[in-house]
Design an enzyme around this catalytic site. Structure first.
Site, mmCIF file in Angstrom:
data_model
loop_
_atom_site.group_PDB
_atom_site.id
_atom_site.type_symbol
_atom_site.label_atom_id
_atom_site.label_comp_id
_atom_site.label_asym_id
_atom_site.label_seq_id
_atom_site.Cartn_x
_atom_site.Cartn_y
_atom_site.Cartn_z
ATOM 1 N N ASP A 1 0.872 -1.180 0.000
ATOM 2 C CA ASP A 1 0.000 0.000 0.000
ATOM 3 C C ASP A 1 0.905 1.225 0.000
ATOM 4 O O ASP A 1 1.553 1.526 0.999
ATOM 5 C CB ASP A 1 -0.914 0.004 1.228
ATOM 6 C CG ASP A 1 -2.023 1.057 1.135
ATOM 7 O OD1 ASP A 1 -1.817 2.069 0.439
ATOM 8 O OD2 ASP A 1 -3.068 0.868 1.765
ATOM 9 N N ARG B 1 0.020 4.387 -0.448
ATOM 10 C CA ARG B 1 -0.703 5.637 -0.262
ATOM 11 C C ARG B 1 -0.175 6.460 0.919
ATOM 12 O O ARG B 1 0.133 5.918 1.972
ATOM 13 C CB ARG B 1 -2.196 5.369 -0.070
ATOM 14 C CG ARG B 1 -2.880 4.890 -1.328
ATOM 15 C CD ARG B 1 -4.311 4.479 -1.081
ATOM 16 N NE ARG B 1 -4.396 3.295 -0.234
ATOM 17 C CZ ARG B 1 -5.536 2.695 0.101
ATOM 18 N NH1 ARG B 1 -6.690 3.184 -0.335
ATOM 19 N NH2 ARG B 1 -5.531 1.620 0.862
#
Length: 225
Positions: free
Chosen positions: A149, A151
């Site tokens: 991930d 982000r």
């Protein structure tokens, strides 16, 4: 359904970032229509000076309630799910649900240009190909040499600050979003889980979210619907 609300663990304010200031560039009213028939009128807000240089958009929905804690959704862009209605994820239904729930109470949806948990569209499709060979969504990213991930929510915190939102209820199943916002100086009063949107094609994907990154989805309900 998951528990209706989860209270995030306290964050260490000593780690609070000194965010660069973002400012509102444009605010315009737009009538919106979604594939499930939902129609709302929203204000779309663009910004100057976001940290990552991306064109993220705030979608302001529902009544203005001064003094009331805003309901906020951080929604990462998903072309395949949001636009084309892909059944391999739950992004499209989550987007529609978030718009309806926020419009009912008043709040903001931040539409963040973070396709594929931040790896981009083409890499996401490459990861899909590996998932077809048996890897789960996180294993596929790792096999491509990418973060599970990628982000970062610094720009989201800047957007919230520009909109005057320092405390919120976060509509999300993802504990990392609340944790990152807390570190960035945003007070997440409560985390409000979304619904469970299963298909024959996304159950393994949803189960991986629970097992790998502790998303608040009930494993017992994750069967194809």
């Amino acid at each position: 359904m998951p528990n209706s609300r989860n209270t995030p663990a306290p964050t260490d304010s000593s780690n609070t970032a000194d965010l660069p200031t973002a400012t509102v560039r444009t605010r315009v009213t737009v009538p919106l229509r979604f594939g499930d028939g939902c129609t709302v009128t929203a204000d779309l807000v663009a910004f100057h000076s976001l940290a990552d240089g991306q064109e993220h958009v705030a979608v302001i929905l529902g009544p203005s309630n001064p003094g009331q804690t805003a309901l906020v959704r951080l929604h990462s862009e998903c072309l395949t799910g949001d636009v084309f209605g892909s059944a391999r994820c739950d992004c499209g239904p989550q987007l529609s649900e978030a718009v309806e729930r926020i419009a009912a109470t008043g709040g903001v949806l931040l539409y963040l240009r973070q396709e594929g948990r931040g790896i981009g569209l083409y890499n996401k499709l490459d990861a899909y190909a590996l998932q077809d060979q048996g890897l789960d969504t996180y294993e596929a990213n790792a096999a491509l040499g990418l973060a599970e991930d990628a982000r970062d929510y610094t720009a989201a915190a800047q957007m919230l600050a520009a909109l005057g939102i320092g405390e919120l209820d976060l509509l999300s199943n993802n504990p990392d979003k609340a944790a990152q916002l807390g570190t960035l100086g945003v007070t997440v009063r409560e985390r409000v889980p979304t619904g469970v949107f299963t298909t024959a094609h996304n159950v393994r994907y949803l189960r991986a979210k629970v097992l790998q990154t502790q998303h608040t989805l009930p494993l017992t309900e994750l069967t194809a619907g």
